[in-house]
Design an enzyme around this catalytic site. Structure first.
Site, PDB file in Angstrom:
ATOM      1  N   LYS A   1      50.197  29.865  38.160  1.00 51.27           N
ATOM      2  CA  LYS A   1      49.198  30.187  37.134  1.00 51.27           C
ATOM      3  C   LYS A   1      48.942  29.054  36.127  1.00 51.27           C
ATOM      4  O   LYS A   1      47.843  28.939  35.601  1.00 51.27           O
ATOM      5  CB  LYS A   1      49.621  31.446  36.364  1.00 51.27           C
TER       6      LYS A   1
ATOM      7  N   ASP B   1      44.443  38.883  32.587  1.00 55.35           N
ATOM      8  CA  ASP B   1      45.643  39.705  32.335  1.00 55.35           C
ATOM      9  C   ASP B   1      45.582  40.402  30.968  1.00 55.35           C
ATOM     10  O   ASP B   1      45.820  41.607  30.864  1.00 55.35           O
ATOM     11  CB  ASP B   1      46.909  38.840  32.394  1.00 55.35           C
TER      12      ASP B   1
END
Ligand code: ATR
Length: 287
Positions: A74, A110
């Site tokens: 990520k 997220d």
């Protein structure tokens, strides 16, 4: 041609991770593409860190519509992108990439997925509120930045490694003038009495060696606070069980996973994601 069959026109979306075998995103996203009758297939790709650059080139070469990025890529993926959206830049991590004609843009869904799920399930609105975040890893960063973007009043961050809590606090205070962030010990009675949201982003409570551990003793917490856990396996962590026993409003972790995927689906397709279908597929895949 059977419905859902792969054709000469089929486009590809994917998740890149290492490991990726446990991911429920393929089940969730394929259910969504099928529901909307779209000729797209979503596949998992196991990508070792050394191959990440090549994998991103393949996203362009194969004309993929986009990809999800998971552990451990990520952060590292950001240098392979053409553009990074503001929230993802602040969070310092990307979980969703959109391919627009070979131009790759990174997003982080997220934190927004978390807040969308929280607001849907509990009615929580962050404006002016006090949030206690337990943990200071990637998930904590995405939640802290998104809470700050949505106008939360105060963020208190507790973490085993205090230097990481301090770094996250500094990031929020530097970028959001209207938000007061501070690192803290979890046992501050006055803060607990006044908190509106407590969210666990640590590994405590997860299936496996941490399953019996709770990240915080909830005695003395504001009776109106929402107690939230991003751990989704098990569905009811010891932390949430304790909160429920005390009559507190709880928020479970699976919603964040579903909504981060639903927001990604929206970015790739420009269409509203069939959230209920995705939720059903995610729950089935977890069983
Ligand atoms: P994620 O991307 O899910 O946020 P992460 O970046 O690995 O995962 O962060 C994990 C968080 O859980 C960290 O805040 C970590 O604390 P440290 O910063 O001190 O490592 C926390 N954590 C993990 N194991 C823990 C434990 N046994 N006790 C307390 N906190 C723990």
């Amino acid at each position: 041609m059977a419905k859902g069959a792969i054709t000469g026109m089929t486009r590809v979306a994917a998740i890149l991770g290492h490991p990726v075998g446990h991911s429920i995103s393929p089940a969730m996203q394929n259910a969504a593409f099928k529901k909307l009758g779209m000729d797209v297939v979503y596949v998992p790709f196991e990508v070792a860190p050394a191959d990440l650059g090549a994998a991103l080139k393949a996203v362009r070469a194969f004309g993929m519509i986009g990809v999800n990025i998971t552990i451990p890529h990520k952060v590292a993926v950001m240098r392979h992108l053409d553009k990074v959206d503001k929230a993802a830049r602040l969070i310092g991590a990307v979980n969703t990439i959109v391919n627009r004609g070979g131009v790759l843009t990174g997003y982080n869904t997220d934190g927004e997925g978390y807040l969308k799920s929280l607001s849907d399930e509990t009615g929580f609105s962050p404006k002016g509120k006090t949030a206690l975040i337990l943990g200071s890893g990637g998930a904590a960063r995405s939640i802290a930045v998104t809470l700050a973007m949505k106008g939360v009043g105060r963020i208190v961050i507790a973490n085993r490694t205090i230097t990481k809590a301090r770094a996250l606090t500094a990031l929020i205070n530097k970028n959001f003038k209207g938000v007061a962030a501070m690192p803290c010990c979890s046992a501050d009675a006055d803060m607990l009495r006044n908190v509106d949201l407590v969210v666990n982003t640590t590994s405590l409570g997860m299936k496996g060696k941490f399953v019996k551990q709770s990240p915080l003793f909830l005695a003395g917490v504001n009776p109106k606070a929402v107690i939230s856990d991003i751990v989704y396996n098990p569905e009811m962590t010891v932390f949430l069980k304790d909160a429920k026993r005390r009559g507190l409003k709880i928020h479970k972790g699976l919603g964040m996973l579903i909504y981060q995927g639903a927001l990604g689906f929206g970015l790739w397709t420009g269409k509203a994601a069939p959230v209920a279908i995705m939720a059903r597929a995610a729950k089935k895949a977890l069983r």
